[in-house]
Structures are given as C-alpha cells and as structure tokens.
Design a protein around this motif. Sequence first.
Motif, PDB file in Angstrom:
ATOM      1  N   PHE A 173       0.855  -1.188   0.038  1.00  0.00           N
ATOM      2  CA  PHE A 173      -0.057  -0.011  -0.008  1.00  0.00           C
ATOM      3  C   PHE A 173       0.957   1.410   0.022  1.00  0.00           C
ATOM      4  O   PHE A 173       1.994   1.232   0.721  1.00  0.00           O
ATOM      5  N   THR A 174       0.457   2.437  -0.753  1.00  0.00           N
ATOM      6  CA  THR A 174       1.024   3.610  -0.591  1.00  0.00           C
ATOM      7  C   THR A 174       0.911   4.117   0.818  1.00  0.00           C
ATOM      8  O   THR A 174       0.093   3.701   1.418  1.00  0.00           O
ATOM      9  N   ARG A 175       1.620   5.381   1.376  1.00  0.00           N
ATOM     10  CA  ARG A 175       1.487   5.911   2.551  1.00  0.00           C
ATOM     11  C   ARG A 175       0.097   6.137   2.625  1.00  0.00           C
ATOM     12  O   ARG A 175      -0.550   6.320   3.679  1.00  0.00           O
ATOM     13  N   ALA A 176      -0.582   7.134   1.561  1.00  0.00           N
ATOM     14  CA  ALA A 176      -1.751   7.892   1.623  1.00  0.00           C
ATOM     15  C   ALA A 176      -2.971   6.537   1.788  1.00  0.00           C
ATOM     16  O   ALA A 176      -3.866   6.916   2.626  1.00  0.00           O
ATOM     17  N   ARG A 177      -2.742   5.683   1.112  1.00  0.00           N
ATOM     18  CA  ARG A 177      -3.907   4.535   1.110  1.00  0.00           C
ATOM     19  C   ARG A 177      -3.720   3.942   2.335  1.00  0.00           C
ATOM     20  O   ARG A 177      -4.696   3.567   3.132  1.00  0.00           O
TER      21      ARG A 177
END
Length: 264
Positions: A173-177
């Motif tokens: 996962f990305t940091r934002a997600r």
Amino acid sequence: MPVLAWIIFASLASGLLSIGLAALFALNVHSNKWISVLISYAIGALLGAAFLNALPEALELTESPKQLTLILLLGILIFFILEKLLLWRHCHLSECEAHEPAIQIKSSDVHDHGRSGMMIVLGDTFHNFVDGILIATAFMADIQLGIVTAIAITAHEIPQEAGDFIILLNSGFTRARALWLNLLSGAATLFGGLLGYFMLYQLDHMIAPILAIAAASMIYVAMSDLIPSLHKRPEIRATIQQVTLIILGISTIWLIGLFFGHNH
C-alpha cells in the motif's frame, strides 16, 4: 457535557489521535525506540484503568461479585480466542507471528496485492468497534471512568496502529492509502461508541458485566502481549526504564481518577 457528547468526543479523539501519532511514529526512523517507550507506558495505563477504575466500578454496580469475576475470566478466554482468529491482535511493528506472511513481503518486491494488509484492517475494524462499546460503557457508568478508559485504550492503540501502518506499507500500500484505511478502521470506534450508548440506555443492568469484559480486555492485552514484548530487552537499564514507565502509566490513571473524584 451530556454523556453522549463525551462518548462521541472520546471515541473520535481516541481513534484520530492514535492513528495520527501512530503514522508519525511509523514514518520516523527512530520509531522502534519510541514505540518501546509507549508500550511500557501503555501497560501501566491499561492495568491502572482495569484494577483502579473498571473493576471497582463494576463491583459497586453488581449484587453478585462472584458472577462478575466469572465474567472477567470468561472475557480473558474470549479475547484469547479472538486473538487466535486474528480479530484481536496487538502486534507492534513487524515483530509478530500474526504478521509473518506480511513481513516476508517488502513493498519493493512482488507483494500479495494487499491481502495481508486487508486482513489487518478487517481485524482492526472489529477491534476498534469493540473498543468503542467499552468506552461507551465506561462513560455510562461514570464520566471519570470513561475518561480513564479512553486514555488507556488510546495509549495501547498508538503502538499497535504504528505496527499496522508498517505492515500495510510492506503489503504494497502507498502511505496515503495506508493512512486512509487506518482512518476508516478507526471510525469503527465511533460506531461502537454510539451503539454502546443506545444499547445500554435501555439495558443499564448490562453496564457492570460489560465493564468486567472491558477490564478483561485491558488485562489480557497488557499481560499476554505487551509485557512479553518487553522481555526482548532484558538488560538492567532497559528494565529500569520499563518499570519506571509502567509506574508512570499507573500513576497517570490514579491521578486522573483522584482529580475527577474531587470534582464530582
């Protein structure tokens, strides 16, 4: 302030504060050191809230102390079973057997398309929902107990959420997600708090048994997961630091109880 307003405020504050601080710690290069400190403090806060507040309040409300202690024992067994089902894990960073599949998968490698991360999110959502019910139950019994319970739950959620954030990143996962999923999971605390309030508003005789279950959850988390994690640092200096922080956590709960007790 009305009890419902306290429950909404405490549920939101607990969820948002723990997730926000957890994200900061997880992205900090020295996060392991800080999380170790938080774990020791959380042990004291949880044990203090259970033995100095939740259990005494529950015993005051019940006509059958023996039945209440039986509920406490059953509660500990239930949380053991839930942890086996990965619905009540309290893992920190990646040092947890429940996270082993996710640990082996780094975001720079071929990952599992987020399956490990989603299992964590689902388990945390259930966990946060139950935390909301426990916070509501505590406020329904006494405002002071509600505040103490919310603080203890928040204290132990910060290191757990930091660990979850790391695992979500390792699952691809990305940091934002990862942050967004943690926030959605944290919202379950508010839903649990609202359900607990409206349920107990009609069934106030259930407050004492649920307080016993709340105490069981705090004792179980402190004794079965958090304290064993401290044994990884057996050196004298680390032990002194851990004991000091545990006492600080207990003292915080005791002082809050003392302050609000004088203001009733």
